[in-house]
Design a protein around this motif. Structure first.
Motif, PDB file in Angstrom:
ATOM      1  N   ALA A  47      28.187   9.153  24.510  1.00 50.46           N
ATOM      2  CA  ALA A  47      27.107  10.533  24.611  1.00 50.46           C
ATOM      3  C   ALA A  47      26.776  10.435  26.237  1.00 50.46           C
ATOM      4  O   ALA A  47      26.742  11.635  26.684  1.00 50.46           O
ATOM      5  N   LEU A  48      26.673   9.329  26.669  1.00 50.18           N
ATOM      6  CA  LEU A  48      26.165   9.020  28.199  1.00 50.18           C
ATOM      7  C   LEU A  48      27.363   9.784  29.176  1.00 50.18           C
ATOM      8  O   LEU A  48      27.193  10.362  30.199  1.00 50.18           O
ATOM      9  N   ARG A  49      28.628   9.402  28.762  1.00 53.07           N
ATOM     10  CA  ARG A  49      29.863   9.709  29.328  1.00 53.07           C
ATOM     11  C   ARG A  49      29.982  11.300  29.150  1.00 53.07           C
ATOM     12  O   ARG A  49      30.113  11.938  30.142  1.00 53.07           O
ATOM     13  N   ASP A  50      29.657  11.798  27.973  1.00 53.33           N
ATOM     14  CA  ASP A  50      29.890  13.231  27.697  1.00 53.33           C
ATOM     15  C   ASP A  50      28.857  13.826  28.649  1.00 53.33           C
ATOM     16  O   ASP A  50      28.858  15.154  28.880  1.00 53.33           O
ATOM     17  N   GLY A  51      27.641  13.126  28.762  1.00 53.11           N
ATOM     18  CA  GLY A  51      26.187  13.750  29.569  1.00 53.11           C
ATOM     19  C   GLY A  51      26.929  13.802  31.190  1.00 53.11           C
ATOM     20  O   GLY A  51      25.656  13.978  31.866  1.00 53.11           O
ATOM     21  N   GLY A  52      27.887  13.090  31.594  1.00 48.40           N
ATOM     22  CA  GLY A  52      28.171  13.330  32.695  1.00 48.40           C
ATOM     23  C   GLY A  52      27.917  11.837  33.831  1.00 48.40           C
ATOM     24  O   GLY A  52      27.758  12.040  34.919  1.00 48.40           O
ATOM     25  N   PHE A  53      27.549  11.083  33.170  1.00 50.12           N
ATOM     26  CA  PHE A  53      27.424   9.688  33.742  1.00 50.12           C
ATOM     27  C   PHE A  53      28.620   9.000  33.853  1.00 50.12           C
ATOM     28  O   PHE A  53      29.655   9.284  33.140  1.00 50.12           O
ATOM     29  N   GLU A  54      28.629   8.020  34.596  1.00 53.64           N
ATOM     30  CA  GLU A  54      29.808   7.029  34.548  1.00 53.64           C
ATOM     31  C   GLU A  54      29.434   5.762  33.742  1.00 53.64           C
ATOM     32  O   GLU A  54      28.330   5.154  33.951  1.00 53.64           O
ATOM     33  N   VAL A  55      30.158   5.451  32.660  1.00 55.77           N
ATOM     34  CA  VAL A  55      29.746   4.636  31.791  1.00 55.77           C
ATOM     35  C   VAL A  55      30.705   3.518  31.704  1.00 55.77           C
ATOM     36  O   VAL A  55      31.974   3.579  31.622  1.00 55.77           O
ATOM     37  N   ILE A  56      30.110   2.086  31.478  1.00 55.77           N
ATOM     38  CA  ILE A  56      31.136   0.872  31.325  1.00 55.77           C
ATOM     39  C   ILE A  56      30.409   0.336  30.177  1.00 55.77           C
ATOM     40  O   ILE A  56      29.478  -0.055  29.903  1.00 55.77           O
ATOM     41  N   TYR A  57      31.154   0.044  29.076  1.00 54.92           N
ATOM     42  CA  TYR A  57      30.871  -0.710  28.021  1.00 54.92           C
ATOM     43  C   TYR A  57      31.456  -1.985  28.041  1.00 54.92           C
ATOM     44  O   TYR A  57      32.588  -2.003  28.316  1.00 54.92           O
ATOM     45  N   THR A  58      30.611  -3.066  27.687  1.00 53.66           N
ATOM     46  CA  THR A  58      31.183  -4.335  27.981  1.00 53.66           C
ATOM     47  C   THR A  58      31.858  -5.007  26.561  1.00 53.66           C
ATOM     48  O   THR A  58      32.523  -5.863  26.907  1.00 53.66           O
ATOM     49  N   GLY A  59      31.794  -4.113  25.655  1.00 59.76           N
ATOM     50  CA  GLY A  59      32.276  -4.920  24.428  1.00 59.76           C
ATOM     51  C   GLY A  59      31.540  -5.864  23.809  1.00 59.76           C
ATOM     52  O   GLY A  59      30.446  -6.022  24.368  1.00 59.76           O
ATOM     53  N   LEU A  60      31.761  -6.684  22.842  1.00 58.46           N
ATOM     54  CA  LEU A  60      30.592  -7.442  21.876  1.00 58.46           C
ATOM     55  C   LEU A  60      30.732  -8.663  22.455  1.00 58.46           C
ATOM     56  O   LEU A  60      31.193  -9.423  23.193  1.00 58.46           O
ATOM     57  N   HIS A  61      29.644  -9.460  21.949  1.00 58.27           N
ATOM     58  CA  HIS A  61      29.531 -10.988  22.003  1.00 58.27           C
ATOM     59  C   HIS A  61      29.141 -11.314  23.370  1.00 58.27           C
ATOM     60  O   HIS A  61      29.754 -12.400  23.570  1.00 58.27           O
ATOM     61  N   GLN A  62      28.449 -10.549  24.315  1.00 62.80           N
ATOM     62  CA  GLN A  62      28.312 -10.919  25.642  1.00 62.80           C
ATOM     63  C   GLN A  62      27.155 -11.918  25.784  1.00 62.80           C
ATOM     64  O   GLN A  62      26.138 -11.497  25.135  1.00 62.80           O
ATOM     65  N   THR A  63      27.290 -13.051  26.770  1.00 59.82           N
ATOM     66  CA  THR A  63      26.037 -13.807  26.909  1.00 59.82           C
ATOM     67  C   THR A  63      25.220 -12.864  28.059  1.00 59.82           C
ATOM     68  O   THR A  63      25.906 -12.267  28.640  1.00 59.82           O
ATOM     69  N   PRO A  64      23.961 -13.185  28.088  1.00 65.77           N
ATOM     70  CA  PRO A  64      23.161 -12.519  29.193  1.00 65.77           C
ATOM     71  C   PRO A  64      23.571 -12.598  30.608  1.00 65.77           C
ATOM     72  O   PRO A  64      23.651 -11.821  31.293  1.00 65.77           O
ATOM     73  N   GLU A  65      24.323 -13.915  30.747  1.00 67.49           N
ATOM     74  CA  GLU A  65      24.845 -14.210  32.091  1.00 67.49           C
ATOM     75  C   GLU A  65      26.144 -13.194  32.261  1.00 67.49           C
ATOM     76  O   GLU A  65      26.287 -12.789  33.444  1.00 67.49           O
ATOM     77  N   GLN A  66      26.900 -13.166  31.174  1.00 63.74           N
ATOM     78  CA  GLN A  66      28.098 -12.056  31.362  1.00 63.74           C
ATOM     79  C   GLN A  66      27.588 -10.704  31.790  1.00 63.74           C
ATOM     80  O   GLN A  66      28.007 -10.118  32.700  1.00 63.74           O
ATOM     81  N   VAL A  67      26.408 -10.341  30.962  1.00 62.69           N
ATOM     82  CA  VAL A  67      26.039  -8.863  31.027  1.00 62.69           C
ATOM     83  C   VAL A  67      25.613  -8.794  32.535  1.00 62.69           C
ATOM     84  O   VAL A  67      25.719  -7.751  33.040  1.00 62.69           O
ATOM     85  N   VAL A  68      24.831  -9.642  32.950  1.00 61.69           N
ATOM     86  CA  VAL A  68      24.277  -9.580  34.558  1.00 61.69           C
ATOM     87  C   VAL A  68      25.238  -9.464  35.632  1.00 61.69           C
ATOM     88  O   VAL A  68      25.413  -8.682  36.465  1.00 61.69           O
ATOM     89  N   ALA A  69      26.371 -10.475  35.314  1.00 62.83           N
ATOM     90  CA  ALA A  69      27.453 -10.604  36.200  1.00 62.83           C
ATOM     91  C   ALA A  69      28.144  -9.226  36.203  1.00 62.83           C
ATOM     92  O   ALA A  69      28.578  -8.665  37.401  1.00 62.83           O
ATOM     93  N   THR A  70      28.374  -8.596  34.998  1.00 65.91           N
ATOM     94  CA  THR A  70      29.203  -7.242  34.939  1.00 65.91           C
ATOM     95  C   THR A  70      28.279  -6.291  35.652  1.00 65.91           C
ATOM     96  O   THR A  70      28.771  -5.418  36.668  1.00 65.91           O
ATOM     97  N   ALA A  71      27.245  -6.236  35.487  1.00 62.39           N
ATOM     98  CA  ALA A  71      26.244  -5.004  36.056  1.00 62.39           C
ATOM     99  C   ALA A  71      26.230  -5.312  37.635  1.00 62.39           C
ATOM    100  O   ALA A  71      26.302  -4.096  38.239  1.00 62.39           O
ATOM    101  N   ILE A  72      26.287  -6.446  38.092  1.00 63.60           N
ATOM    102  CA  ILE A  72      26.151  -6.491  39.614  1.00 63.60           C
ATOM    103  C   ILE A  72      27.542  -6.120  40.061  1.00 63.60           C
ATOM    104  O   ILE A  72      27.693  -5.497  41.135  1.00 63.60           O
TER     105      ILE A  72
END
Lengths: 545, 134
Positions: free
Chosen positions: B28-53
């Protein structure tokens, strides 16, 4: 005037129609009226037949609920093993007839409570179980030879089965008296529920080990519950749920036959699990179509000879996704109607969801209302007095036929792709479901599909509800218990046992005997899962949305 | 100079496999005109933050339906702060009781969406509250 004209005219009489989606929840068109013209050349014997006989459309047993009611089996699990044990005993006291265990995420994903990846998740979405000692506390005072237990656990189901049989040994109950069900349906994990350790091929091999082992040693146990529930909850249509579930079933039977097992030796203990959503007739038709397709598949494709191999026995659960956080008491009405559909569909077992589950795990009060809903259907409505009471309805029979045809089309497509494992590798069922889920959400957002209390009949102010809180100290207590056990056990024995498990992973011998030895010597669920990780490698999902 | 699109990371932290909502929101965010990255499942908080940065996102949307939200949201906020990336807005959704919502918002989570939220509401939230880094 011929029959079809009569049907057209009868449906068109009177004023024009109010605007509404004239289709099922899955998008199958619904006509204003159904008549004999919709069932030309309907062959009663071939399509319906006698309950308890091929093709089992009207039910898998000759007497159905007159012989025995469905099993009222409420899914329960939270906190420490002793917390869930108390809930089990409460439910049995309230007249529940079977147990159903929810494990926490670490247990479901192959981590012990003391693993860093378990932080924040111990005892939250189910009961925390890392070792045999936990499993013993979970079933303390519950006679495993008398109560059947269902366990919703998949990539670590082999470890849970080993622990359950070890508890039976300690209770002095022989395995031929142990009844129950392991969900253990890995194919639907890759498609929908998304709990896994290793890739599909070794995952299916472990499932087949369990099918083979229980067929020989635990004859009353259902080693796998082939599940559409999670497929539907992930957003599929009813037709997709039906088709992908049966395709998964075909996958397991084929894998077991490929190992050289006789189909009639194991197929009678395969069981199923379907979601019961809100479209009343569609769900009843789905269960009837499922029975007819499975009977055909088993007889025609796999050459089964025993009727028991051809009958699709199923657990059912009301649709969690249909529950709303808004005006939560409305969920009681939804659940009652869905439960009624499950019973009219001829289910063998039923879990009714609690009205507060969009907020947290259910309170005892909410669970009691859900269980009472089943008891009201069973004992007040008269619905279970006759078998398949809606059989012969022009609409229901037409819908059953339509769903059967649509499911076969998917099954053929999956056959063409090279079978269900290949289809999963290609992301085919995953994409079909993601697309259906998105379509459905947009319809809801636009108001094309009414959700009472959410996009219509909304109330500005809502009363807060009471919900279950899991004490944060549960996690610390479990971690401590697991650490102490690991420090006090005979480490050299554990290492030897884990080596035997690794060996069995590699040489292809059946894993169950070595797993039972391993858990008895206190090897933990997480340690055995680490052996699987080492031996089989980790699964990486294709990212599809 | 044309302004770049708002970038959102949709993430599934923890062991929970319920990804229907996360995938719908990502789409929905992609269709709403934003750039979206989806991490997939089972991410540690460390992985989420590393990807975000690494992906230089403007916001992280966390989806948690397993009851582990108190730990996971807090950990992601802490790690963002540690890495000096607290300008990245954290929002999310899932099965989260009202008391926990209040506590998480006090901790710095910008918004939490519970079952029944429409995709338009979430798109509107991102449009109104997330700005690209200057």
């Amino acid at each position: 005037m011929d029959d079809s004209e009569k049907s057209e005219r009868a449906g068109m009489k009177g004023s024009s129609e109010r605007p509404a989606p004239y289709e099922t929840l899955s998008g199958l068109p619904v006509k204003p009226l159904y008549t004999p013209a919709d069932l030309p050349g309907f062959d009663y014997e071939a399509k319906l037949g006698v309950p308890g006989e091929y093709p089992f459309t009207r039910g898998v047993y000759p007497t159905m609920y007159r012989g025995r009611l469905w099993t009222m089996r409420m899914f329960a699990g939270f906190g420490r093993p002793e917390d869930t044990n108390a809930r089990f005993k409460y439910l049995l006291e309230q007249g529940q007839t079977g147990l159903s265990t929810a494990f926490d995420m670490p247990a479901l994903m192959g981590y012990d409570a003391d693993h860093p990846r378990a932080r924040g998740e111990v005892g939250k979405e189910g009961v925390a179980v890392s070792t045999l000692a936990d499993m013993e506390r979970l079933f303390e005072g519950i006679p495993l030879g008398e109560v059947t237990t269902s366990m919703t656990i998949n990539c670590t189901a082999s470890v849970a089965l080993a622990m359950y049989l070890a508890v039976a040994d300690r209770q002095g109950v022989s395995w031929d008296k142990v009844g129950g069900t392991m969900q253990n349906d890995m194919l639907k994990e890759f498609i929908a529920q998304k709990e896994w350790i290793c890739p599909p091929e070794p995952a299916v091999r472990i499932v087949v080990d369990m099918i083979e082992f229980t067929a020989k040693h635990v004859p009353k146990f259902n080693p796998v519950s082939i599940s559409g529930y999670h497929i539907r909850e992930a957003g599929s249509t009813a037709v997709q749920e039906l088709a992908f579930t049966l395709a998964d079933g075909i996958g397991y039977v084929q894998a077991a036959v490929n190992r050289g097992l006789d189909v009639d030796a194991f197929a009678p203990r395969l069981s199923f699990f379907f979601d019961i959503h809100s479209d009343f007739f569609e769900e009843i038709a789905k269960l009837r179509a499922a029975r007819r397709i499975w009977a055909t598949v088993m007889r025609e494709r796999f050459g089964a000879r025993r009727p028991e191999s051809m009958r699709l026995r199923t657990h059912t659960q009301t649709a969690g996704v249909s529950a709303t956080a808004q005006q939560p008491l409305n969920n009681i009405a939804r659940v009652a109607l869905q439960a009624l559909a499950a019973v009219l569909g001829g289910a063998q077992s039923l879990h009714t969801n609690s009205y507060d589950e969009t907020w947290a795990l259910p309170t005892e009060e909410a669970v009691t209302v859900a269980l009472r809903t089943q008891q009201i259907i069973a004992e007040e409505t008269g619905v279970p007095l006759t078998i398949d009471p809606l059989g012969g309805s022009y609409y229901l029979e037409t819908l059953t036929d339509r769903m059967e045809e649509a499911a076969w089309a998917y099954i053929r497509k999956i056959d063409e792709l090279g079978g269900i494992v290949r289809a999963i590798d290609l992301g085919y069922p995953q994409r079909e479901i993601a697309d259906a889920a998105y379509r459905y959400q947009l319809m809801e957002d636009r108001g094309d599909r009414t959700v009472v209390g959410v996009n219509k009949y909304v109330m500005a102010e809502e009363k807060p509800i009471n919900y279950l809180r899991i004490d944060e100290t549960v996690e610390l207590e479990q971690i401590d218990k697991v650490k102490r056990l690991k420090a006090s056990r005979d480490q050299s024995k554990v290492e030897r046992r884990l080596k035997q498990v690794a060996e069995a992973c590699r040489n292809g011998q059946n894993l169950m005997p070595v797993l039972i030895d391993a858990v008895k010597d206190n090897a933990s669920l997480g340690e055995i899962s680490d052996v699987y990780r080492q031996a089989f490698g980790l699964y990486r999902e294709p990212i599809i949305y | 100079m044309t302004e770049r699109k708002v970038r959102v990371l949709v993430a599934k932290p923890g062991l929970d496999g319920h990804d229907r909502g996360a995938k719908i929101v990502a789409r929905a965010l992609r269709d709403g005109g934003f750039e979206v990255i989806y991490t997939g499942l089972h991410q540690t908080p460390e992985q989420v933050v590393a990807t975000a940065i690494q992906e230089d996102v403007d916001a992280v949307g966390l989806s948690v339906l397993s009851g582990a939200h108190n730990y996971l949201f807090k950990r992601v906020l802490e790690l963002l702060k540690e890495k000096g990336a607290e300008d990245i807005v954290v929002f999310g959704g899932g099965i989260i009781p009202p008391e926990d919502i209040a506590a998480l918002k006090a901790m710095g989570v910008k918004e939490l969406f519970t079952p029944g939220t429409s995709t338009q509401e979430i798109v509107r939230f991102v449009r109104d509250h997330i700005r690209t880094a200057a």
